[in-house]
Scaffold this active site. Sequence first.
Site, PDB file in Angstrom:
ATOM      1  N   ALA A  55      -4.942   6.657  -2.087  1.00  8.07           N
ATOM      2  CA  ALA A  55      -4.436   5.328  -1.727  1.00  8.07           C
ATOM      3  C   ALA A  55      -5.632   4.378  -1.652  1.00  8.07           C
ATOM      4  O   ALA A  55      -6.784   4.822  -1.682  1.00  8.07           O
ATOM      5  CB  ALA A  55      -3.715   5.368  -0.383  1.00  8.07           C
ATOM      6  N   LYS A  56      -5.356   3.101  -1.558  1.00  9.55           N
ATOM      7  CA  LYS A  56      -6.412   2.107  -1.357  1.00  9.55           C
ATOM      8  C   LYS A  56      -5.762   0.846  -0.834  1.00  9.55           C
ATOM      9  O   LYS A  56      -4.593   0.570  -1.132  1.00  9.55           O
ATOM     10  CB  LYS A  56      -7.122   1.803  -2.676  1.00  9.55           C
ATOM     11  N   GLY A  57      -6.505   0.087  -0.041  1.00 13.53           N
ATOM     12  CA  GLY A  57      -5.931  -1.140   0.498  1.00 13.53           C
ATOM     13  C   GLY A  57      -6.987  -2.210   0.658  1.00 13.53           C
ATOM     14  O   GLY A  57      -8.176  -1.971   0.430  1.00 13.53           O
TER      15      GLY A  57
END
Length: 411
Positions: free
Chosen positions: A101-103
């Site tokens: 994931a990444k944000g």
Amino acid sequence: MNALAATSRNFKQAAKLLGLDSKLEKSLLIPFREIKVECTIPKDDGTLASFVGFRVQHDNARGPMKGGIRYHHEVDPDEVNALAQLMTWKTAVANIPYGGAKGGIGCSPGQLSISELERLTRVFTQKIHDLIGIHTDVPAPDMGTNSQTMAWILDEYSKFHGYSPAVVTGKPVDLGGSLGRDAATGRGVLFATEALLAEYGKSISGQRFVIQGFGNVGSWAAQLISEAGGKVIAVSDVTGAIKNSNGLDILKLLKHSVENRGIKGFDGGDAIDPKSLLTEDCDVLVPAALGGVINRENAHDIKAKFIVEAANHPTDPEADEILAKKEVVILPDILANSGGVTVSYFEWVQNIQGFMWDENKVNSELRTYMINGFKDVKEMCKTHHCDLRMGAFTLGVNRVARATVLRGWEA
């Protein structure tokens, strides 16, 4: 070539080598979930400011999704998407039970006060708290965020779900963070470099290193490499670049960098043009700053025999081809800089068990994971007759594909 195009290209090449079913290949590329939220906060002067926050949850076949949150004015969905996908392959290469994931939030953290950053972080957490979680998605710090940011997320998340230290990693040690986490990515770079050089009958000792970037990763890598007997002859950061053919005194440089907010003006070496740093004559080049710095413009002039990618995506695919012809050995980012996410995994394990490890245990476990990761990649290189980057990609993609099929992806 941007990060998304390069990552997709590497993935497609790996899928082809593995002979993946086209439907499975397509399903592995598509993110599980993309989140976009509006974060409005009162600023210190009473005005309202609005920021856009993103979280891309790419894949959870092998475990909860894992990835950093960055605060940067250029956070864009494409880049976040590419980095989320890259995390899926990276956690699989490291063989830890996570997905990717990444944000991020599109903001300039330097222009916000501490209280504004806290309000922004808490609002962002309120908007996504039901989509992250100990067994769902575990954020970590990235560019523009740090252990304090994670402490705020933990506190805000715990208001909704009860005390949950394992919901984020990279926390302050006082709140359940792991010992050794600060140095983890740099230490992982050291262990991976040792494993790579050992393949060629060499050791860190006596090799000449050039390190681009002197932030957390670059400075730790420089310190640990020089402690292991390596000679760091040139270093750069945003303030400038310095060189000393006899080797820089890294401890003095660290002190200077902290006191002067950068390496500029350090008297233990000569100032050089930062652009020429990558083409300095050395044995091992360690890009530990931004992506895309090694490209078709400068690849022909690189003199290093080995490149260890401590940054994310520092080498363009076009440069890869040029360097392959020059027989430069590249240790790819998804293996070389996986020390950080590996120790994040140890932190998560310690939080879930409620039992903390000492620093020696953290470092010795990290060494084991990095060396095993390198061996596994080498095996894939032999199987598919490919370079280390494709070895790492085929290893990561194959592990995720196997987990996906075993779970029954067409159901």
